[in-house]
Design a protein around this motif. Structure first.
Motif, PDB file in Angstrom:
ATOM      1  N   GLY A   1      57.691   9.868   5.480  1.00 19.57           N
ATOM      2  CA  GLY A   1      57.304   8.473   5.692  1.00 19.57           C
ATOM      3  C   GLY A   1      58.030   7.523   4.747  1.00 19.57           C
ATOM      4  N   GLU A   2      58.289   7.997   3.542  1.00 17.68           N
ATOM      5  CA  GLU A   2      59.009   7.163   2.561  1.00 17.68           C
ATOM      6  C   GLU A   2      60.443   6.892   3.040  1.00 17.68           C
ATOM      7  OE1 GLU A   2      60.519   7.846  -1.967  1.00 17.68           O
ATOM      8  OE2 GLU A   2      58.514   8.560  -1.496  1.00 17.68           O
ATOM      9  N   VAL A   3      61.057   7.932   3.594  1.00 18.85           N
ATOM     10  CA  VAL A   3      62.423   7.783   4.098  1.00 18.85           C
ATOM     11  C   VAL A   3      62.440   6.817   5.280  1.00 18.85           C
ATOM     12  CG1 VAL A   3      64.372   8.997   5.167  1.00 18.85           C
ATOM     13  CG2 VAL A   3      63.066  10.088   3.314  1.00 18.85           C
ATOM     14  N   PHE A   4      61.524   7.031   6.214  1.00 20.69           N
ATOM     15  CA  PHE A   4      61.549   6.182   7.417  1.00 20.69           C
ATOM     16  C   PHE A   4      61.133   4.742   7.119  1.00 20.69           C
ATOM     17  CE2 PHE A   4      61.690  10.345   9.474  1.00 20.69           C
ATOM     18  CZ  PHE A   4      62.807  10.128  10.271  1.00 20.69           C
ATOM     19  N   ALA A   5      60.287   4.554   6.121  1.00 16.27           N
ATOM     20  CA  ALA A   5      59.922   3.186   5.731  1.00 16.27           C
ATOM     21  C   ALA A   5      61.167   2.449   5.240  1.00 16.27           C
ATOM     22  CB  ALA A   5      58.848   3.211   4.640  1.00 16.27           C
ATOM     23  N   LEU A   6      61.997   3.145   4.452  1.00 15.45           N
ATOM     24  CA  LEU A   6      63.224   2.511   3.962  1.00 15.45           C
ATOM     25  C   LEU A   6      64.201   2.266   5.108  1.00 15.45           C
ATOM     26  CD1 LEU A   6      64.968   2.190   0.950  1.00 15.45           C
ATOM     27  CD2 LEU A   6      66.362   3.621   2.434  1.00 15.45           C
ATOM     28  N   LEU A   7      64.297   3.248   6.021  1.00 13.98           N
ATOM     29  CA  LEU A   7      65.240   3.082   7.135  1.00 13.98           C
ATOM     30  C   LEU A   7      64.835   1.902   8.028  1.00 13.98           C
ATOM     31  CD1 LEU A   7      65.998   6.783   8.160  1.00 13.98           C
ATOM     32  CD2 LEU A   7      67.344   5.244   6.729  1.00 13.98           C
ATOM     33  N   GLU A   8      63.538   1.722   8.219  1.00 16.68           N
ATOM     34  CA  GLU A   8      63.057   0.549   8.994  1.00 16.68           C
ATOM     35  C   GLU A   8      63.453  -0.742   8.278  1.00 16.68           C
ATOM     36  OE1 GLU A   8      61.473   0.299  11.827  1.00 16.68           O
ATOM     37  OE2 GLU A   8      60.351   2.155  12.232  1.00 16.68           O
ATOM     38  N   LYS A   9      63.198  -0.746   6.977  1.00 12.92           N
ATOM     39  CA  LYS A   9      63.413  -1.968   6.182  1.00 12.92           C
ATOM     40  C   LYS A   9      64.887  -2.320   6.037  1.00 12.92           C
ATOM     41  CE  LYS A   9      62.342  -3.278   1.480  1.00 12.92           C
ATOM     42  NZ  LYS A   9      61.874  -2.676   0.254  1.00 12.92           N
ATOM     43  N   ARG A  10      65.743  -1.307   5.950  1.00 15.15           N
ATOM     44  CA  ARG A  10      67.168  -1.548   5.665  1.00 15.15           C
ATOM     45  C   ARG A  10      68.040  -1.552   6.913  1.00 15.15           C
ATOM     46  NH1 ARG A  10      67.921   0.276   0.118  1.00 15.15           N
ATOM     47  NH2 ARG A  10      66.405  -1.001  -0.989  1.00 15.15           N
ATOM     48  N   ARG A  11      67.419  -1.681   8.080  1.00 16.95           N
ATOM     49  CA  ARG A  11      68.229  -1.776   9.304  1.00 16.95           C
ATOM     50  C   ARG A  11      69.156  -2.970   9.181  1.00 16.95           C
ATOM     51  NH1 ARG A  11      63.871  -0.854  14.168  1.00 16.95           N
ATOM     52  NH2 ARG A  11      65.323   0.303  15.454  1.00 16.95           N
ATOM     53  N   GLY A  12      70.416  -2.759   9.511  1.00 19.17           N
ATOM     54  CA  GLY A  12      71.384  -3.851   9.394  1.00 19.17           C
ATOM     55  C   GLY A  12      72.023  -3.916   8.018  1.00 19.17           C
ATOM     56  N   VAL A  13      71.437  -3.228   7.048  1.00 14.18           N
ATOM     57  CA  VAL A  13      72.023  -3.179   5.700  1.00 14.18           C
ATOM     58  C   VAL A  13      72.701  -1.825   5.497  1.00 14.18           C
ATOM     59  CG1 VAL A  13      71.546  -3.303   3.228  1.00 14.18           C
ATOM     60  CG2 VAL A  13      70.245  -4.736   4.831  1.00 14.18           C
ATOM     61  N   LEU A  14      71.959  -0.758   5.810  1.00 16.60           N
ATOM     62  CA  LEU A  14      72.533   0.584   5.788  1.00 16.60           C
ATOM     63  C   LEU A  14      73.102   0.911   7.168  1.00 16.60           C
ATOM     64  CD1 LEU A  14      69.731   2.638   3.952  1.00 16.60           C
ATOM     65  CD2 LEU A  14      71.847   1.754   2.972  1.00 16.60           C
TER      66      LEU A  14
ATOM     67  N   CYS B   1      72.266   6.147   2.939  1.00 13.07           N
ATOM     68  CA  CYS B   1      71.334   6.787   2.010  1.00 13.07           C
ATOM     69  C   CYS B   1      71.488   8.301   2.209  1.00 13.07           C
ATOM     70  CB  CYS B   1      69.896   6.328   2.256  1.00 13.07           C
ATOM     71  SG  CYS B   1      69.274   6.748   3.885  1.00 13.07           S
ATOM     72  N   THR B   2      70.938   9.065   1.286  1.00 14.89           N
ATOM     73  CA  THR B   2      71.101  10.520   1.350  1.00 14.89           C
ATOM     74  C   THR B   2      69.761  11.210   1.151  1.00 14.89           C
ATOM     75  OG1 THR B   2      73.340  10.350   0.451  1.00 14.89           O
ATOM     76  CG2 THR B   2      72.302  12.512   0.353  1.00 14.89           C
ATOM     77  N   VAL B   3      69.453  12.144   2.049  1.00 17.76           N
ATOM     78  CA  VAL B   3      68.259  12.972   1.859  1.00 17.76           C
ATOM     79  C   VAL B   3      68.704  14.388   1.508  1.00 17.76           C
ATOM     80  CG1 VAL B   3      66.802  11.593   3.391  1.00 17.76           C
ATOM     81  CG2 VAL B   3      68.013  13.554   4.312  1.00 17.76           C
ATOM     82  N   PHE B   4      67.968  15.015   0.604  1.00 18.09           N
ATOM     83  CA  PHE B   4      68.282  16.358   0.112  1.00 18.09           C
ATOM     84  C   PHE B   4      67.193  17.320   0.566  1.00 18.09           C
ATOM     85  CE2 PHE B   4      71.615  15.231  -2.959  1.00 18.09           C
ATOM     86  CZ  PHE B   4      71.413  13.863  -3.080  1.00 18.09           C
TER      87      PHE B   4
END
Ligand code: SF4
Length: 230
Positions: free
Chosen positions: A52-65, A20-23
């Protein structure tokens, strides 16, 4: 950290990784061809993305991203960048940092703490035309040279890259860049594309043949020079 854009999936931004990419907003340069003018120019800021939005996705997508790209604007201007990256690394993600090389002190500190795994540094142009290409009259190239030298000497995987655009580049530029940065590093020449969110005007891309010619000049000094997205 201030974030003003979040792309939840990219297969292109981080070589070999699903990311994923953060700007981040803000930059000390004003490259006419910058395709994220709204992130760079004052008064054109978009909506802030909560961390928090970024880290929520990173928690959820562990193993996918696999990875997180941090781009801008210029991320090394963000005082909270190290803290942000510590949290990203604690979740097990690889980090790619895009930078214009203006903050070698930050780059070195991040590398020493092993908070970045891959760096993509812009080389705007030959030294003689750097200030013009970065849109900063009288730009001091000392930090740029220091960042480039650090990457070329260090153990961190990296690439140099140049967005090639008319009328800022010509054959002489690539001769001079080659003489400056000769080595075996990966170096990508990227064609200019009008994003519709540029800083400058009067810009246009070179054709494929011309891009191949520039790569050929550069490869006399940097054998790994390649075209990207052509
Ligand atoms: S392209 Fe230039 S102005 Fe735009 S973010 Fe990168 S260094 Fe800054």
């Amino acid at each position: 950290m201030k974030i003003e854009g979040f792309q939840t999936l990219t297969l292109l931004d981080y070589p070999g990784k699903v990311a994923c990419t953060v700007f981040t907003p803000g930059c000390g340069f004003r490259c006419p061809f910058c395709h994220n003018a709204s992130l760079v120019l004052p008064g054109r800021a978009g909506a802030e993305v909560p961390e928090g939005e970024v880290f929520a996705l990173l928690e959820k997508r562990r193993g996918v991203l696999d990875g997180v790209c941090v781009t801008g604007g210029e991320p090394t201007l963000q005082p909270a960048l190290p803290d942000f990256l510590r949290r990203v690394k604690a979740l097990g993600y690889a980090v790619k940092l895009d930078t214009n090389g203006a903050r070698p002190d930050v780059l070195r500190a991040l590398a020493e703490e092993e908070l970045v795994d891959y760096v993509a540094m812009d080389i705007k142009n030959a030294p003689e035309r750097y200030a013009e290409t970065a849109g900063v009259p009288g730009l001091d190239l000392t930090p740029i040279r220091e960042s480039a030298g650090f990457l070329m000497k260090g153990g961190l995987p990296f690439e140099f890259r140049t967005t090639v655009v008319r009328p800022l580049h010509d054959s002489d530029c690539f001769q001079a860049i080659g003489a400056w940065l000769a080595g075996d590093e990966p170096y990508f020449l990227q064609g200019f594309q009008d994003s519709g969110d540029l800083i400058g005007t009067g810009l246009s891309p070179f054709g494929e043949e011309e891009m191949i010619g520039f790569r050929s000049i550069l490869s006399n000094f940097i054998p790994n020079a390649a075209l990207r997205g052509i």
